[in-house]
Design a protein around this motif. Sequence first.
Motif, PDB file in Angstrom:
ATOM      1  N   ILE A 183       0.866  -1.173   0.000  1.00  0.00           N
ATOM      2  CA  ILE A 183       0.000   0.000   0.000  1.00  0.00           C
ATOM      3  C   ILE A 183       0.899   1.218   0.000  1.00  0.00           C
ATOM      4  CG2 ILE A 183      -1.793   1.261   1.248  1.00  0.00           C
ATOM      5  CD1 ILE A 183      -2.604  -1.429   2.526  1.00  0.00           C
ATOM      6  N   CYS A 184       0.636   2.147  -0.897  1.00  0.00           N
ATOM      7  CA  CYS A 184       1.490   3.322  -0.960  1.00  0.00           C
ATOM      8  C   CYS A 184       0.641   4.561  -1.201  1.00  0.00           C
ATOM      9  CB  CYS A 184       2.531   3.176  -2.068  1.00  0.00           C
ATOM     10  SG  CYS A 184       1.847   3.214  -3.730  1.00  0.00           S
ATOM     11  N   LYS A 185       1.268   5.700  -0.995  1.00  0.00           N
ATOM     12  CA  LYS A 185       0.586   6.970  -1.216  1.00  0.00           C
ATOM     13  C   LYS A 185       0.731   7.391  -2.668  1.00  0.00           C
ATOM     14  CE  LYS A 185       1.141   8.835   3.465  1.00  0.00           C
ATOM     15  NZ  LYS A 185       1.709   9.950   4.273  1.00  0.00           N
ATOM     16  N   SER A 186      -0.237   8.116  -3.144  1.00  0.00           N
ATOM     17  CA  SER A 186      -0.202   8.614  -4.510  1.00  0.00           C
ATOM     18  C   SER A 186       1.055   9.453  -4.726  1.00  0.00           C
ATOM     19  CB  SER A 186      -1.459   9.447  -4.761  1.00  0.00           C
ATOM     20  OG  SER A 186      -1.536   9.841  -6.101  1.00  0.00           O
ATOM     21  N   GLY A 187       1.731   9.254  -5.839  1.00  0.00           N
ATOM     22  CA  GLY A 187       2.928  10.022  -6.159  1.00  0.00           C
ATOM     23  C   GLY A 187       4.227   9.313  -5.833  1.00  0.00           C
ATOM     24  N   THR A 188       4.143   8.256  -5.048  1.00  0.00           N
ATOM     25  CA  THR A 188       5.360   7.520  -4.701  1.00  0.00           C
ATOM     26  C   THR A 188       5.614   6.422  -5.727  1.00  0.00           C
ATOM     27  OG1 THR A 188       4.151   5.977  -3.289  1.00  0.00           O
ATOM     28  CG2 THR A 188       5.021   7.976  -2.250  1.00  0.00           C
ATOM     29  N   SER A 189       6.804   5.855  -5.661  1.00  0.00           N
ATOM     30  CA  SER A 189       7.172   4.763  -6.566  1.00  0.00           C
ATOM     31  C   SER A 189       7.237   3.455  -5.797  1.00  0.00           C
ATOM     32  CB  SER A 189       8.517   5.054  -7.227  1.00  0.00           C
ATOM     33  OG  SER A 189       8.419   6.178  -8.069  1.00  0.00           O
ATOM     34  N   VAL A 190       6.889   2.392  -6.464  1.00  0.00           N
ATOM     35  CA  VAL A 190       6.855   1.071  -5.832  1.00  0.00           C
ATOM     36  C   VAL A 190       7.619   0.087  -6.710  1.00  0.00           C
ATOM     37  CG1 VAL A 190       5.378  -0.838  -5.132  1.00  0.00           C
ATOM     38  CG2 VAL A 190       4.635   1.517  -4.758  1.00  0.00           C
ATOM     39  N   LYS A 191       8.483  -0.699  -6.081  1.00  0.00           N
ATOM     40  CA  LYS A 191       9.242  -1.704  -6.822  1.00  0.00           C
ATOM     41  C   LYS A 191       8.748  -3.091  -6.455  1.00  0.00           C
ATOM     42  CE  LYS A 191      13.748  -1.419  -7.498  1.00  0.00           C
ATOM     43  NZ  LYS A 191      15.221  -1.472  -7.269  1.00  0.00           N
ATOM     44  N   ILE A 192       8.525  -3.906  -7.479  1.00  0.00           N
ATOM     45  CA  ILE A 192       8.086  -5.288  -7.278  1.00  0.00           C
ATOM     46  C   ILE A 192       9.153  -6.198  -7.874  1.00  0.00           C
ATOM     47  CG2 ILE A 192       6.298  -7.002  -7.749  1.00  0.00           C
ATOM     48  CD1 ILE A 192       4.377  -4.603  -8.239  1.00  0.00           C
ATOM     49  N   GLU A 193       9.541  -7.202  -7.107  1.00  0.00           N
ATOM     50  CA  GLU A 193      10.568  -8.133  -7.578  1.00  0.00           C
ATOM     51  C   GLU A 193       9.956  -9.460  -8.009  1.00  0.00           C
ATOM     52  OE1 GLU A 193      14.448  -6.797  -4.884  1.00  0.00           O
ATOM     53  OE2 GLU A 193      13.486  -8.746  -4.572  1.00  0.00           O
ATOM     54  N   CYS A 194      10.524 -10.015  -9.048  1.00  0.00           N
ATOM     55  CA  CYS A 194      10.118 -11.325  -9.532  1.00  0.00           C
ATOM     56  C   CYS A 194      11.372 -12.183  -9.664  1.00  0.00           C
ATOM     57  CB  CYS A 194       9.437 -11.182 -10.893  1.00  0.00           C
ATOM     58  SG  CYS A 194       8.984 -12.742 -11.679  1.00  0.00           S
ATOM     59  N   ARG A 195      11.369 -13.319  -8.996  1.00  0.00           N
ATOM     60  CA  ARG A 195      12.546 -14.187  -9.020  1.00  0.00           C
ATOM     61  C   ARG A 195      12.180 -15.603  -9.438  1.00  0.00           C
ATOM     62  NH1 ARG A 195      16.999 -12.091  -6.311  1.00  0.00           N
ATOM     63  NH2 ARG A 195      16.533 -10.253  -5.033  1.00  0.00           N
ATOM     64  N   SER A 196      13.004 -16.175 -10.311  1.00  0.00           N
ATOM     65  CA  SER A 196      12.881 -17.600 -10.595  1.00  0.00           C
ATOM     66  C   SER A 196      13.812 -18.303  -9.612  1.00  0.00           C
ATOM     67  CB  SER A 196      13.278 -17.895 -12.046  1.00  0.00           C
ATOM     68  OG  SER A 196      14.577 -17.421 -12.336  1.00  0.00           O
ATOM     69  N   LEU A 197      13.252 -19.154  -8.763  1.00  0.00           N
ATOM     70  CA  LEU A 197      14.010 -19.684  -7.622  1.00  0.00           C
ATOM     71  C   LEU A 197      14.896 -20.874  -7.962  1.00  0.00           C
ATOM     72  CD1 LEU A 197      11.432 -19.423  -4.703  1.00  0.00           C
ATOM     73  CD2 LEU A 197      13.128 -17.763  -5.506  1.00  0.00           C
ATOM     74  N   ASP A 198      14.475 -21.691  -8.875  1.00  0.00           N
ATOM     75  CA  ASP A 198      15.226 -22.923  -9.125  1.00  0.00           C
ATOM     76  C   ASP A 198      15.508 -23.144 -10.599  1.00  0.00           C
ATOM     77  OD1 ASP A 198      12.336 -25.107  -8.544  1.00  0.00           O
ATOM     78  OD2 ASP A 198      12.618 -23.322  -9.776  1.00  0.00           O
ATOM     79  N   PHE A 199      15.433 -22.064 -11.372  1.00  0.00           N
ATOM     80  CA  PHE A 199      15.773 -22.188 -12.782  1.00  0.00           C
ATOM     81  C   PHE A 199      16.174 -20.824 -13.303  1.00  0.00           C
ATOM     82  CE2 PHE A 199      12.079 -20.243 -14.918  1.00  0.00           C
ATOM     83  CZ  PHE A 199      11.172 -20.183 -13.881  1.00  0.00           C
ATOM     84  N   GLN A 200      16.850 -20.837 -14.419  1.00  0.00           N
ATOM     85  CA  GLN A 200      17.234 -19.582 -15.064  1.00  0.00           C
ATOM     86  C   GLN A 200      16.200 -19.253 -16.139  1.00  0.00           C
ATOM     87  OE1 GLN A 200      21.322 -20.468 -16.271  1.00  0.00           O
ATOM     88  NE2 GLN A 200      22.048 -19.166 -14.608  1.00  0.00           N
ATOM     89  N   ALA A 201      15.799 -18.012 -16.137  1.00  0.00           N
ATOM     90  CA  ALA A 201      14.718 -17.595 -17.025  1.00  0.00           C
ATOM     91  C   ALA A 201      15.270 -16.754 -18.174  1.00  0.00           C
ATOM     92  CB  ALA A 201      13.678 -16.796 -16.246  1.00  0.00           C
ATOM     93  N   THR A 202      15.036 -17.209 -19.396  1.00  0.00           N
ATOM     94  CA  THR A 202      15.435 -16.410 -20.551  1.00  0.00           C
ATOM     95  C   THR A 202      14.593 -15.154 -20.631  1.00  0.00           C
ATOM     96  OG1 THR A 202      13.892 -17.723 -21.846  1.00  0.00           O
ATOM     97  CG2 THR A 202      16.212 -18.317 -22.004  1.00  0.00           C
TER      98      THR A 202
END
Lengths: 119, 111
Positions: free
Chosen positions: A12-31
């Motif tokens: 949850i964030c306030k309007s005007g701020t930036s939010v970073k979301i991470e996505c990780r492949s845990l057991d394989f390498q993703a092309t």
Amino acid sequence: GAVVSQHPSRVICKSGTSVKIECRSLDFQATTMFWYRQFPKQSLMLMATSNEGSKATYEQGVEKDKFLINHASLTLSTLTVTSAHPEDSSFYICSARTMDHTRPMVEQFFGPGTRLTVL
Amino acid sequence: GENVEQHPSTLSVQEGDSAVIKCTYSDSASNYFPWYKQELGKGSQLIIDIRSNVGEKKDQRIAVTLNKTAKHFSLHITETQPEDSAVYFCAASSGTYKYIFGTGTRLKVLA
């Protein structure tokens, strides 16, 4: 195998701020990693496709300056929602495609999603 | 543009009964059709998929049928259990990275 994680699961964030979301492949390498957005009771809509080490390809209508994607390694892609507004509130889902050539190229593995609420 | 229609949007069945979800696609070049089960906190899990060179595929209680002529495919779940309750999405792909998703079906299995 083929597990994809996302962090955070909810933000949850306030309007005007930036939010970073991470996505990780845990057991394989993703092309390739994909970012989707899902509004309530609607389908997953592809926002952009990112390949490790190169610029993301955005779908029509998606603002690249607003949704910054970085794919710095074969296991990590990040989506930054810049200057977030209430209309950016949505469920963001990433998926990844494996480098394993024994798996179908078209196969994608999905993360659990991140619920973004912009106040 | 390309789209995938999915019906019904909600489906309630008694435990032990069968559930059928149908999807229709528009892009005749589509040749790969995955089905995903979406649960809170677990993301979207691939439950079954089918390619255009096959008319039917079965995996235990789950089956998918494909009619290329009519451009529709269906998910069949037999002997439903409460843990089958979730949102199910169909998708169509022409073999590239791009998936076109259906709008989802919320399945409720009543004990």
